[in-house]
Scaffold this motif. Structure first.
Motif, PDB file in Angstrom:
ATOM      1  N   ALA A 389       0.883  -1.151  -0.143  1.00 11.90           N
ATOM      2  CA  ALA A 389      -0.064   0.034   0.184  1.00 11.90           C
ATOM      3  C   ALA A 389       0.934   1.328  -0.056  1.00 11.90           C
ATOM      4  O   ALA A 389       0.706   2.198  -0.800  1.00 11.90           O
ATOM      5  N   GLY A 390       1.994   1.138   0.823  1.00 14.29           N
ATOM      6  CA  GLY A 390       2.688   2.286   0.817  1.00 14.29           C
ATOM      7  C   GLY A 390       3.684   2.436  -0.633  1.00 14.29           C
ATOM      8  O   GLY A 390       3.693   3.696  -0.903  1.00 14.29           O
ATOM      9  N   GLU A 391       3.860   1.508  -1.165  1.00 18.70           N
ATOM     10  CA  GLU A 391       4.447   1.863  -2.623  1.00 18.70           C
ATOM     11  C   GLU A 391       3.549   2.385  -3.570  1.00 18.70           C
ATOM     12  O   GLU A 391       3.876   3.116  -4.340  1.00 18.70           O
ATOM     13  N   ILE A 392       2.227   1.779  -3.399  1.00 15.55           N
ATOM     14  CA  ILE A 392       1.391   2.329  -4.445  1.00 15.55           C
ATOM     15  C   ILE A 392       1.073   3.965  -4.253  1.00 15.55           C
ATOM     16  O   ILE A 392       0.898   4.771  -5.047  1.00 15.55           O
ATOM     17  N   CYS A 393       0.994   4.305  -2.960  1.00 16.24           N
ATOM     18  CA  CYS A 393       0.889   5.619  -2.444  1.00 16.24           C
ATOM     19  C   CYS A 393       1.991   6.508  -2.943  1.00 16.24           C
ATOM     20  O   CYS A 393       1.522   7.622  -3.495  1.00 16.24           O
TER      21      CYS A 393
END
Length: 510
Positions: A389-393
């Motif tokens: 999720a962090g990488e997508i954001c």
């Protein structure tokens, strides 16, 4: 989804600890990390991934004066914050999340092991971690006065606490202080807290008000502590009850149970995490790629079962009063209310994730408890999906596609997380059963008052009873006659064996 918080201080050589040890074996939970994982971790903590390996901090934000709030024993500090007022009105939230991607190489042994474990498992006497402690508790942990890689969120709020803007960047941070909940609450209450900590109350209360307005709810689930009772040491006799400092207790046999009500500061801290998860979900929806937390509605019969639990505990829940309003009216310092709040965690069992790409927004996109789109992104040291999720954001803010290793794993994440949640549910259920067996172990043959809260559809002579005191849920069998669903019933304890690694508690109508 909130879980039951179970903790024990029982002696290592006692029967409860022994039973928990056996339970780990019976459930085949992950044990020590394989040699290849340990070796890779030792290498990577000495030298995190180099910039030319697809990871690099964008800047240095060690000047941002962050602090962490966590339980005293917690070592995996994956969140730190700084709160401030904005010059034009409103607030600015800096929220740093440990950057696990700085240490985990896609496709490596550590990456593969994290997909096998999925998440940290919690037992009353300790946890089974997602990552080796040398990584989660030391190298990646946002310890004070240590420079660490992190994803730093900057979320601006207006004067009413509503989100104005949100962004996240990969950076280096340096926490200044580690606080525990009791100490932070004391500073806030006494008016001695620095502004960044004092604002946690102001922002937290504003966010709680907005949560009520949109129809969301946060459970104030109390911690249940199982204390080994030693009358030869403390002079008390088994069966003695006491209430001390808001910690209601009921002792039975060689153990007693205590409910620790969460402090207001814990709820305010949770609101910052929820705020970040909502901001992350909105970034994903705007970018058209992401993974949302999307639990279903309550399963059939769950609300009725919960109402019968309320009846068993003497909690007034009129039919015209909504579940959310009832929960908000409860006082977790009251043992009956605390027990009911523990049972409320069952209402959203079966929660899942929905991954999407190409702008195909999942339906429903709204988290039923948050009452807004929401995703998990603030606990990467304890939960697999948060790293992705962090990488997508990060990619959404940069206007780029997520890294290939993220896209390759995205479709499979919901299934992996569901399997991990199922394993955690089994662990929790068995631990709760062991606690019940430990509390009732010396009371076989005694008669208890309770309410039948569930019966088996195909065999109504078998069901579940919720005792009034102690507040234990256990199986009951009548030997043939249908059980009176929803009615009070006197029941005799016929079996209680906490020492076999799996709870064996059984009642029969008296």
């Amino acid at each position: 989804m909130p879980r039951r918080h179970l903790h024990t201080t029982a002696a290592a050589e006692g029967p409860l600890r022994a039973a928990l040890g056996v339970l780990r074996t019976v459930l085949d939970v992950p044990g020590t990390f394989p040699p290849a994982v340990r070796a890779e971790t030792e290498r990577i903590v000495r030298a995190p991934r180099p910039p030319d390996d697809g990871w690099a901090p964008e800047r240095d934000d060690t000047a941002v004066e962050l602090f962490t709030i966590a339980a005293p024993a917690a070592a995996d500090l994956d969140r730190a914050m700084r709160l401030a007022r904005r010059a034009g009105g409103g607030f600015r939230v800096h929220y740093a999340i440990a950057d696990v991607a700085a240490f985990v190489t896609p496709g490596g042994a550590l990456d593969a092991e994290s997909h096998r474990r999925v998440g940290t498992l919690y037992f009353p006497d300790g946890s089974v971690p997602l990552f080796p402690p040398v990584l989660s508790d030391v190298a990646a942990s946002l310890r004070p006065d240590r420079t660490r890689p992190a994803l730093l969120w900057r979320i601006d709020l207006d004067a009413e606490g509503r989100t104005v803007s949100a962004e996240v960047r990969r950076t280096l941070v340096r926490s200044r202080a580690r606080l525990d909940h009791a100490g932070a609450q004391r500073e806030i209450d006494e008016g001695t807290a620095p502004e960044s900590l004092a604002l946690l109350k102001e922002i937290g209360l504003l966010r709680e008000r907005l949560e009520r307005e949109r129809g969301g709810i946060s459970l104030r689930v109390p911690e249940l502590e199982i204390v080994e009772h030693r009358p030869d040491l403390d002079g008390e006799q088994p069966g003695a009850g006491r209430s001390e400092g808001g910690r209601s207790r009921a002792a039975h046999a060689s153990y007693e149970v205590a409910y620790r009500a969460p402090l207001p500061v814990e709820g305010w801290s949770a609101q910052i995490s929820l705020l970040t998860g909502m901001a992350a979900a909105q970034l994903m929806l705007t970018a058209g790629t992401g993974i949302l937390r999307a639990p279903p509605g309550a399963p059939d019969g769950a609300v009725g079962r919960l109402r019968r639990s309320a009846k068993a505990l003497g909690i007034d829940w009129p039919h015209h009063v909504a579940y959310a309003d009832t929960v908000r009216s409860l006082d977790p310092r009251d043992a009956r209310h605390a027990a009911f709040l523990q049972e409320c965690t069952d209402l959203l069992r079966g929660a899942g994730y929905a991954a999407f790409t190409g702008g195909r927004t999942p339906r429903p996109a709204v988290h039923s408890a948050v009452a807004a789109p929401y995703t998990h992104c603030t606990a990467p040291l304890r939960r697999l999906v948060d790293r992705y999720a962090g990488e997508i954001c990060l990619s959404a803010v940069a206007g780029q596609d997520p890294p290939e290793w993220v896209l390759e794993a995205l479709d499979g994440l919901p299934k992996e997380m569901a399997e991990g949640a199922e394993r955690a549910d089994v662990v929790e259920r068995e631990c709760v059963g062991l606690v019940a067996a430990a509390l009732l172990g010396a009371r076989v043959g005694e008669i208890f008052d309770g309410v039948v809260i569930d019966v088996r559809e195909r065999d109504p002579s078998v069901g579940t009873i919720h005792l009034e005191d102690p507040a234990v849920i256990a199986p009951i069998g009548s030997g043939g006659a249908p059980l009176p669903l929803g009615e009070r019933l006197r029941a005799r304890l016929t079996r209680s064996d906490p020492g076999s690694g799996s709870a064996k508690v059984l009642f029969e109508p008296a």
